[in-house]
Design a protein around this motif. Structure first.
Motif, PDB file in Angstrom:
ATOM      1  N   ASP A 143      -9.719  41.694  -9.172  1.00 32.95           N
ATOM      2  CA  ASP A 143     -10.074  41.430  -7.776  1.00 32.95           C
ATOM      3  C   ASP A 143     -11.538  41.011  -7.625  1.00 32.95           C
ATOM      4  O   ASP A 143     -12.058  40.920  -6.513  1.00 32.95           O
ATOM      5  N   ARG A 164      10.992  40.615 -10.820  1.00 33.71           N
ATOM      6  CA  ARG A 164      11.310  39.637  -9.783  1.00 33.71           C
ATOM      7  C   ARG A 164      11.741  38.302 -10.404  1.00 33.71           C
ATOM      8  O   ARG A 164      11.344  37.969 -11.532  1.00 33.71           O
ATOM      9  N   ILE A 219       7.503  37.530 -12.338  1.00 37.34           N
ATOM     10  CA  ILE A 219       6.412  38.475 -12.092  1.00 37.34           C
ATOM     11  C   ILE A 219       6.987  39.888 -12.009  1.00 37.34           C
ATOM     12  O   ILE A 219       8.071  40.107 -11.460  1.00 37.34           O
ATOM     13  N   THR A 249       5.961  43.721 -10.564  1.00 35.76           N
ATOM     14  CA  THR A 249       5.003  44.438  -9.732  1.00 35.76           C
ATOM     15  C   THR A 249       4.936  45.894 -10.156  1.00 35.76           C
ATOM     16  O   THR A 249       5.926  46.485 -10.589  1.00 35.76           O
ATOM     17  N   THR A 252      -7.174  46.929 -11.680  1.00 33.04           N
ATOM     18  CA  THR A 252      -7.175  46.258 -12.978  1.00 33.04           C
ATOM     19  C   THR A 252      -6.490  47.104 -14.037  1.00 33.04           C
ATOM     20  O   THR A 252      -5.704  46.596 -14.851  1.00 33.04           O
ATOM     21  N   ALA A 294      -2.752  46.935 -13.725  1.00 31.10           N
ATOM     22  CA  ALA A 294      -2.222  45.691 -14.275  1.00 31.10           C
ATOM     23  C   ALA A 294      -2.201  45.737 -15.800  1.00 31.10           C
ATOM     24  O   ALA A 294      -1.223  45.305 -16.441  1.00 31.10           O
ATOM     25  N   GLU A 341      -1.523  38.457 -16.428  1.00 35.46           N
ATOM     26  CA  GLU A 341      -1.366  37.506 -15.329  1.00 35.46           C
ATOM     27  C   GLU A 341       0.016  37.576 -14.692  1.00 35.46           C
ATOM     28  O   GLU A 341       0.199  37.112 -13.557  1.00 35.46           O
ATOM     29  N   ARG A 342       0.981  38.149 -15.396  1.00 38.20           N
ATOM     30  CA  ARG A 342       2.332  38.254 -14.847  1.00 38.20           C
ATOM     31  C   ARG A 342       2.614  39.632 -14.245  1.00 38.20           C
ATOM     32  O   ARG A 342       3.751  39.940 -13.900  1.00 38.20           O
ATOM     33  N   ILE A 343       1.583  40.431 -14.112  1.00 41.29           N
ATOM     34  CA  ILE A 343       1.701  41.731 -13.449  1.00 41.29           C
ATOM     35  C   ILE A 343       0.997  41.660 -12.106  1.00 41.29           C
ATOM     36  O   ILE A 343      -0.161  41.243 -12.023  1.00 41.29           O
ATOM     37  N   LYS A 344       1.677  42.076 -11.059  1.00 40.12           N
ATOM     38  CA  LYS A 344       1.071  42.134  -9.735  1.00 40.12           C
ATOM     39  C   LYS A 344       0.951  43.606  -9.327  1.00 40.12           C
ATOM     40  O   LYS A 344       1.928  44.222  -8.925  1.00 40.12           O
ATOM     41  N   ALA A 387      -0.081  46.759  -6.971  1.00 43.93           N
ATOM     42  CA  ALA A 387      -0.191  46.995  -5.531  1.00 43.93           C
ATOM     43  C   ALA A 387      -0.606  48.439  -5.300  1.00 43.93           C
ATOM     44  O   ALA A 387      -0.048  49.369  -5.904  1.00 43.93           O
TER      45      ALA A 387
END
Length: 748
Positions: A10, A446, A450, A452, A466, A469, A481-484, A486
């Motif tokens: 972020d 998903r 990706i 999550t 971070t 992730a 980069e393929r982990i989101k 939340a």
């Protein structure tokens, strides 16, 4: 093996201004609240004249004790212990200078602020009890609570600590003073509240979205499920946003009363009074030792503004081995001061300054190297006799001494000079209890490829987003980069159990990461089952289907999970899991050894930091970039207490005279230097499967003592009242060395 490192995911959003903090929210029809605070420290409101303010342009309403907002109850549980229990605008009584006496709500922030200036409050003033120096002459036992804080510790139970000290070959007894301090995070307390029928959505910076939602629900008289807290970005907290304070309560209650979104942002001066602070403390340390340095007795008696800060209990009990231990706390009750609350390493920071300064003084009295004294009193178990899970503190000393160049230290004060500067070295130990709490994480596959990873914790600058992730990527065999990830939402996990611990007590990483591993394992099993059973799956009915690095593999076929979900017309495959209970057979803590070099100008008394090294044993380091940032920030937090930070209270009025960033001094770039941080990186797998322990508060523990000990080595002057400022050094030099009172010698 080198620990992994990754820049914050972020970071770009934060440095470019794209990150949306609570005060950045702008909702349709939103109006603005401005806090009005008291100008006396004790008394009652006789009258509030709001006529001119009500007639001002854009004013919608003015809430006062005569026209209050509706609240159902005060805070419950821990919040009632660590935050202000009195509800805002509850009555006409004034308990401290800067207490909220009115909330003006207007169409614009400028209109609200201008109208607030037109309010006239008439008081019946009484002399405030605001001087800690006076109050500590008549202290009282802390209130009885369910918390261990404040309870006396005597080991053995019948120890006569004064007799044990007298029986010691060498003993010292000193008193150390720590003034009030204030969190002063970059982001002020801010809240934007909006109601839809009987459901509240509030954007509010918080360390624990779930706890914040629960506390607001209690105050407002609604079910916790009716409160939705959104807090994806938090601009610093340090304990000041761990519990719910008046700005959020007032925003929520005013929005309900006016049926419009309301924003309330506390002013910088108001943050010194309405959202908690670290209270003052005075600590008397008595140490008795044999001539070989082995401790025979430790006495740690504290008088504090609040039992929230219990330096002895939090610190001394876990540092050094001794057959005789006596820890007691008294408080100064019913003071007309703002509420004391937790602040980064509560108790541990203040306690470590006193204990580690006293250990340095004992080393001087013994003519012993300060590291050797600490090694000879190494502690293997906690007070309950439990062994520590993984402790490499002695290695911290050795590695730190080598990296810092401790062997070049001259024990005699004033022995090293560089022109007009006296140069000295000091060191101190840092120990912080470690632990973790239950929490639930959701992992979701998903169709877009990706995954999550969701949890309702907070990232108050720690780098949690971070780390989530990174651990999610490792557990699922996917690129980061393929982990989101939340977080920062009280309704996460998506369909989850709201039991998130939040970013409190340096336990968030150790709490959340084991749940990520468990949830990832469950989600993979569910995805494999879906591949075998779902209509449209190329692997339907296949044997031996396995998941590997984002693909489902069997019978010579390899299908990415995203493609599988598209073929089976599935929106997602989701699973939840909670972390397992903590192994209670061991005690857990993180450790560090700090080494500091200072230069003190012989003519002006100015003390400058010149070098600082810290070696850390905090289990596995999951991301060296954010971990180093946490240790560096913590060290600077502790050095701020040593160099400049001090809340100044006018005893006659109760007013905090330096409640602004011009007069309340904080370190800037010119005050500090690059800090050498080294991690030992020994995984503590008893604490959690990831092996990580907490570090967010560890750096601040002991840092002030290392600085003060270095100042003594440079000058021969011992400063026992923080901060270490030129006036204290010059005054002591004018009246003779602070250590003229030599250590008392006991029987041979």
């Amino acid at each position: 093996m080198t620990p992994p490192t990754r820049d914050r995911i972020d970071a770009r959003a934060k440095v470019t201004g794209a990150a949306t903090y609570s005060a950045d929210r702008h909702l349709p029809g939103m109006v603005y609240g401005h806090l009005v605070t008291s100008t006396i420290g004790n008394g009652r409101i006789v009258a509030i004249d709001v006529d001119r303010a009500r007639a001002a342009g854009g004013v919608l309403d003015i809430f006062t004790p005569d026209h209050p907002l509706t609240f159902a109850s005060g805070l419950k549980g821990l919040a009632a212990v660590f935050a202000e229990t009195r509800l805002p605008l509850a009555d006409r009584e004034i308990h401290y200078h800067g207490q909220i006496v009115a909330l003006v709500v207007a169409e614009t922030i400028e209109q609200a602020r201008d109208a607030a200036a037109l309010i006239k409050v008439t008081y019946e003033a009484r002399p405030p009890k605001s001087s800690f120096e006076e109050a500590k002459r008549d202290p009282a036992p802390p209130p009885v609570t369910d918390l261990p804080l404040g309870r006396p510790i005597r080991k053995p139970d019948d120890v006569d600590i004064e007799a044990a000290l007298r029986a010691s070959a060498v003993r010292i007894e000193r008193t150390y003073e720590v003034p009030p301090r204030h969190h002063n995070m970059m982001e002020p307390h801010a809240a934007v509240a909006v109601w839809e029928k009987d459901r509240l959505t509030i954007y509010s910076g918080t360390q624990g979205p779930v706890a914040h939602a629960t506390e607001l629900a209690t105050v407002l008289g609604v079910q916790p499920s009716a409160v939705h807290v959104i807090s994806p970005y938090v601009g610093g907290a340090f304990g000041g946003k761990a519990f719910t304070w008046a700005p959020s309560m007032l925003a929520a209650a005013a929005a309900r009363a006016l049926r419009r979104p309301v924003k309330v942002v506390a002013g910088r001066e108001q943050l010194f009074t309405v959202t908690g602070h670290r209270g003052a403390s005075s600590q008397t340390l008595g140490l008795g030792a044999a001539r070989d340095g082995r401790l025979n007795a430790i006495k740690h008696h504290t008088i504090s503004q609040s039992f929230v800060e219990d330096p002895g209990y939090r610190t001394t009990a876990k540092y050094y081995a001794t057959p005789n231990l006596d820890i007691r706390l008294l408080i100064t009750p019913d003071m007309n001061l703002p509420t004391a609350t937790i602040m980064r390493a509560p108790g541990d920071e203040a306690g470590s300054f006193a204990l580690e300064s006293a250990m340095d003084e004992l080393a001087v009295a013994l003519g012993m190297d300060p590291i050797e004294l600490r090694v000879r009193n190494h502690l293997e178990t906690n007070l309950e006799g439990l062994p520590y899970s993984s402790k490499h503190l002695e290695e911290c000393y050795r590695v730190g001494a080598r990296r810092f160049g401790w062997s070049r230290r001259r024990p005699r004060p004033r022995a090293v000079t560089e022109g007009d500067w006296l140069v000295g070295m000091g060191m101190a130990t840092a120990i912080l209890d470690a632990g973790r709490a239950p929490t639930t994480v959701t992992v979701t596959f998903r169709p877009n490829g990706i995954a999550t990873v969701a949890n309702a914790t907070s990232d108050a600058g720690t780098g949690m987003l971070t780390v989530m992730a990174m651990i999610g990527a490792s557990a699922l065999g996917l690129p980061v980069e393929r982990i989101k990830p939340a977080l920062g939402d009280s309704r996460l996990p998506v369909k989850g159990i709201n039991d998130s611990y939040g970013a409190v007590g340096s336990a968030a990483t150790a709490t959340v990461t084991p749940a990520i591993l468990a949830s990832a394992e469950t989600a993979i099993a569910k995805l494999v089952e879906h591949a075998v059973t779902a209509d449209g799956s190329p692997l339907r009915g296949a044997d031996g289907v396995r998941y590997e690095n984002g693909r489902l593999i069997a019978a010579g076929k390899s299908i990415p999970f995203g493609e599988l979900l598209i073929l089976t017309r599935t929106a997602e495959v989701e699973a939840q899991a909670s972390s397992a209970d903590l192994d209670q057979s061991h005690a857990y803590a993180s450790y560090a050894a700090h080494f500091c070099e200072v230069r003190v100008n012989r003519w002006t008394g100015e003390a400058r930091l010149s070098r600082f090294t810290t070696v850390v044993d905090a289990g596995a380091i999951l991301n060296t970039a954010t971990a180093r940032n946490q240790i560096t920030g913590g060290v600077l937090f502790g050095l701020a207490a040593a160099m400049c930070e001090e809340g100044r209270v006018e005893g006659d009025t109760g007013r905090i005279s330096n409640a602004n960033l011009a007069d309340y001094l904080l370190p800037v770039n010119a005050d500090t230097v690059p800090i050498d941080v080294h991690f030992l990186d020994y995984p503590d797998t008893r604490l959690s499967p990831t092996g990580a322990r907490g570090i967010g508060e560890l750096g601040t523990v002991g840092a002030a003592a290392a600085f003060a000990n270095a100042v003594y080595n440079a000058t021969g002057e011992r400063v026992r009242r923080l901060p270490v400022t030129p006036d204290k050094l010059l005054a002591q030099e004018a009246h003779g060395p602070a250590d003229a009172q030599s250590a008392r010698r006991g029987p041979k």
